[in-house]
Scaffold this active site. Structure first.
Site, short mmCIF file in Angstrom:
data_model
loop_
_atom_site.label_atom_id
_atom_site.label_comp_id
_atom_site.label_asym_id
_atom_site.label_seq_id
_atom_site.Cartn_x
_atom_site.Cartn_y
_atom_site.Cartn_z
N LYS A 55 -7.70 3.05 8.07
CA LYS A 55 -5.97 4.23 7.77
C LYS A 55 -6.86 6.07 7.87
O LYS A 55 -6.97 6.93 8.29
CB LYS A 55 -5.79 4.09 6.14
N SER A 91 0.69 -1.04 0.54
CA SER A 91 -0.47 0.29 0.47
C SER A 91 0.95 1.31 -0.35
O SER A 91 -0.01 2.49 -0.07
CB SER A 91 -0.78 -0.27 0.87
#
Length: 836
Positions: free
Chosen positions: A765, A723
């Site tokens: 996140k 990511s």
């Protein structure tokens, strides 16, 4: 009807007896029997024709006795008090037929004893105490009143004169001799006999018969029969029979005592009570073989169980083996232990389930604040169970960081469906025998955790939670994860076989719940069989609510305080959450509250504070020190880019740093303890940016002789995951452009042609972004569907940009658009142009 308490003559107060004797000749009674004028008559010859009755519940009384009676209250207590106040001297004492029936004419025997009230004393808290002298038998001719107090018409049969004949004297001597024999075995009768001899003539057979009957412990019915027997010969016969029975009981007791005394020596005194018990059992015929008793106990347990055919056969075989073994044999205890476990299991026992969604919702909200999407998933699961009338055979895997409430969610589910709950952990477990048990051939063998859980819950359809399946291990002793497959797989667990029991048990109705902190280390076969529910963690507002409603009240109670003793301002909880405990769970938050209250308790003990205490934000640092977290912002500068990462503790931010070290040669160095996936991401980002510098408006040869060092801070923490590609590319492009990126966080993987790939952990996140106060974030366009499914409270206050290609990221971060692709000229082509 109130019960009366009757004491034996030996407990009679001596003064009361003397008072009764002194007043005996001075009493007069109103009644139809009147004496001739000037003639002295005995008081028992002028007894009244009408009597008020008092009930006796334990045993009848006999003429010649002086006894105390106690009436403690209620309706009968009022009657007795009224009699005492009216100075009525005579009352009728009659035994009731049935102690459980009300005091009524039909529940009274026809023959009683008339008694003179010698003394009436009111004792506070103990009722009215009467001392009565029993005079003569009377029979009820009729009832004048049938309500309480009951009055009756009484008639008296005078005692006839007794001829001094041989048979009567023989009976009298038999009674006296039996009483003397009783004295040898029970000296208690000696005092009573002395009192009788001092008051009456032993040659009065009627008085002797009544006195002897009162000595015995015969039943109330037998004693009433004696009272109703007027003929002296018949009465003496019955009394002799009762005395002989009493004598036999005393002899047995004496024999038991003598037998025990013969067996006991000085070295065996501590076995006295056990020997006495065995002797009593021997006399009563209650002795039995201990081994046979064990077998009977197992048979009784088995009757209450619904064994399967296989289990029933195993039970019969082991019972036959146990019956043939000697109790001192080592094999005896092994077989007995096996039968105990076999009968402890809940064969055919199921608890009644409940599938009320409102009740389930209340149970979930009681244990948890927030996590609305998770609660919705659980309620949907219960709703399906309500349609099928069963939720067994399902496996739910809760995945989330520590302290978010995975275990308490399991308890809430068990409470919602009304099933017992059992939890055990497999973290660090390396022996498959912990799951499936040991073979009985080993010393100290035991069943596995599953069988032990079923024994504890005592039903076949509990909720069993298996914690930390992501930390299960394996070694030469076996693979516990593989053993769990037979337990959890709905296709196999209907025939689960524990190695110790060696018989199949149906686990298909058990609801299994698993917990893990991350999915990466969960064995693949377990993942295939589980329905995954993610618990990403709590937002700051949810943690504040949990602290206010749940954690703080519980900790006050744990520290022997209440809300009136310690009050906190509403901003204290938010201060704790934002500056001291930013983890996704609430475990550290709870620890901080314990620390505050411990410090407060010490100050109270040292008298530095007085209750009540009010704690504000400014006081927090005095209890737990300075804040652990400071306000953070995205670092701005050339070569800096802020990425988002997922960890087992929740979401976090990563600031990537890139710098040119020198221009002597081309190359790149990466530090920060990165895993293979992130190293590959850095290589892809470096190759993509190097190939497309001219399209982004940077010098095409920037990296030809530049040596770049890329670093991810907190190098002691291992980092890996797909990511960080666009974050690394942004940091490299910032170097080439000589321009700082915009104030935006980002996450996403990329390919060599610049496509942005979707990632996981969106909720964690975004929560990390909110904690830092970042308002803009870039996500892959492939995650738009996932983000749309998140609660509005997670997305609130964040501007989300979606990127399909890295050119979208470059436009947002640097305000540049990617130029169309042009073929880059090689060094040979440039030399040809110069020559021409």
């Amino acid at each position: 009807m109130n019960s009366d308490t009757i004491h034996s003559p030996e407990s009679l107060d001596a003064a009361a007896a003397a008072d009764a004797e002194s007043n005996h000749t001075n009493d007069s009674a109103a009644g139809p029997d009147t004496a001739k004028e000037g003639t002295l008559v005995r008081s028992d010859e002028v007894l009244p024709k009408q009597l008020t009755l008092l009930p006796l519940s334990n045993r009848p009384l006999f003429p010649g006795l002086v006894v105390p009676l106690i009436y403690e209250g209620g309706e009968m207590g009022k009657v007795v008090r009224a009699l005492a106040d009216s100075h009525e001297q005579y009352v009728g004492l009659v035994l009731v037929r049935d102690e459980g029936e009300p005091y009524a004419p039909q529940n009274l025997f026809e023959v009683g004893v008339v008694a003179r009230i010698a003394k009436a004393v009111e004792i506070e808290g103990h009722g009215l105490h009467l001392v009565v002298e029993c005079m003569r038998r009377f029979s009820i001719d009729g009832f004048i009143t049938s309500e309480n107090p009951i009055r009756v018409a009484a008639s008296y049969r005078p005692e006839t004169a007794y001829d001094d004949n041989i048979e009567l004297r023989a009976y009298t001597v038999a009674v006296i001799n039996t009483i003397k024999e009783l004295l040898k075995h029970n000296p208690m009768y000696e005092e009573e006999l002395r009192l009788f001899a001092s008051r009456f003539d032993v040659n009065e057979p009627n008085r002797l018969a009544d006195f002897a009957a009162s000595l015995t412990t015969a039943s109330r019915e037998d004693l009433q029969d004696i009272l109703e027997t007027y003929p002296i010969f018949d009465r003496l016969k019955k009394v002799v029979s009762l005395l002989n029975r009493e004598l036999n009981v005393s002899k047995v007791q004496t024999r038991i005592r003598e037998n025990i005394d013969e067996r006991i020596s000085e070295q065996q005194r501590h076995f006295f009570l056990q020997e006495q018990l065995q002797e009593i059992q021997r006399e009563l015929g209650m002795n039995e073989d201990p081994q046979e008793k064990v077998l009977d106990d197992f048979r009784k347990k088995a009757k209450k169980l619904d064994f399967s055919t296989e289990a029933g056969k195993a039970f019969d075989e082991e019972m036959n083996r146990l019956s043939m073994l000697d109790s001192t044999s080592p094999e005896y205890n092994v077989t007995r232990s096996y039968l105990e476990w076999l009968t402890w299991l809940p064969w055919g026992k199921y608890c009644r389930e409940r599938y009320n969604l409102k009740t389930a919702s209340r149970a979930l909200n009681k244990h948890h604040s927030g996590l609305d999407d998770v609660k919705d998933r659980i309620l949907e699961f219960i709703a399906v169970g309500a349609r099928k009338k069963a939720v067994g055979g399902s496996i739910i895997l809760f995945v989330g960081p520590p302290g978010v409430g995975k275990t308490s969610l399991g308890k809430a589910i068990a409470e919602a469906v009304n099933r017992p709950f059992f939890r055990f952990s497999v973290g660090g477990m390396r022996d498959e025998a912990e799951i499936k048990g040991h073979r009985r051939t080993y010393i100290g063998a035991m069943p596995g955790k599953i069988v032990q859980a079923l024994k504890r819950v005592e039903v076949s359809n509990p909720v069993i939670m298996i914690d930390e399946v992501d930390k299960i291990g394996s070694d030469f002793r076996g693979d516990p994860a593989s053993a769990l497959l037979e337990v959890l797989d709905p296709e196999q667990n209907s025939d689960f076989m524990d190695h110790y029991l060696d018989v199949r048990f149906d686990l298909s109705q058990v609801l299994f719940l698993l917990t893990a902190n991350q999915l990466d280390t969960v064995p693949g076969p377990l993942l295939d069989r589980a329905e995954i529910i993610r618990l990403p963690g709590y937002m700051a507002s949810e943690k504040v609510e949990i602290a206010r409603k749940h954690l703080w009240p519980n900790q006050l109670k744990e520290h022997a305080l209440d809300r009136q003793d310690v009050s906190v301002t509403s901003s204290v909880f938010r201060h704790l959450v934002e500056d001291y405990a930013r983890e996704p769970g609430v475990r550290r938050l709870e620890g901080l509250m314990k620390k505050i209250l411990r410090k407060l308790s010490r100050n109270l003990a040292e008298e530095k504070l007085e209750l009540p205490v009010r704690i504000g934000v400014s006081d927090i640092k005095d209890y737990i020190g300075l804040p652990r977290f400071r306000e953070q912002a995205i670092k701005e500068g050339v070569g800096l880019a802020t990425g988002l990462a997922w960890t087992a503790m929740g979401g976090t931010t990563l600031t990537l740093e890139a710098a040119v070290i020198h221009h002597d040669q081309r190359g790149m160095k990466i530090t920060g303890q990165l895993g293979k996936v992130m190293q590959e991401s850095s290589d892809i980002a470096y190759s993509y940016i190097s190939a497309n510098l001219e399209r982004f408006g940077a010098p095409a040869d920037f990296f030809d002789k530049a040596f770049v060092h890329m670093h991810v801070p907190e190098g002691a923490v291992p980092k890996d995951g797909p990511s960080a590609g666009i974050t690394m590319a942004t940091a490299l492009l910032s170097l080439a452009l000589g321009k700082a990126p915009a104030h935006i966080a980002m996450t996403g993987e990329m390919t060599l042609v610049g496509e942005v790939l979707p990632i996981g952990g969106e909720r964690e996140k975004l929560l990390a972004v909110k904690r830092l106060g970042i308002t803009e974030v870039i996500l892959p366009v492939g995650n738009k569907v996932d983000v749309d499914e998140l609660p509005e409270s997670v997305r609130e206050g964040i501007t989300i940009h979606y990127a399909r290609h890295f050119s979208d990221v470059a436009r947002l971060m640097f305000g540049i658009r990617m130029k169309p692709a042009t073929r880059r000229k090689t060094a040979t082509a440039k030399q040809s142009e110069s020559a021409s």
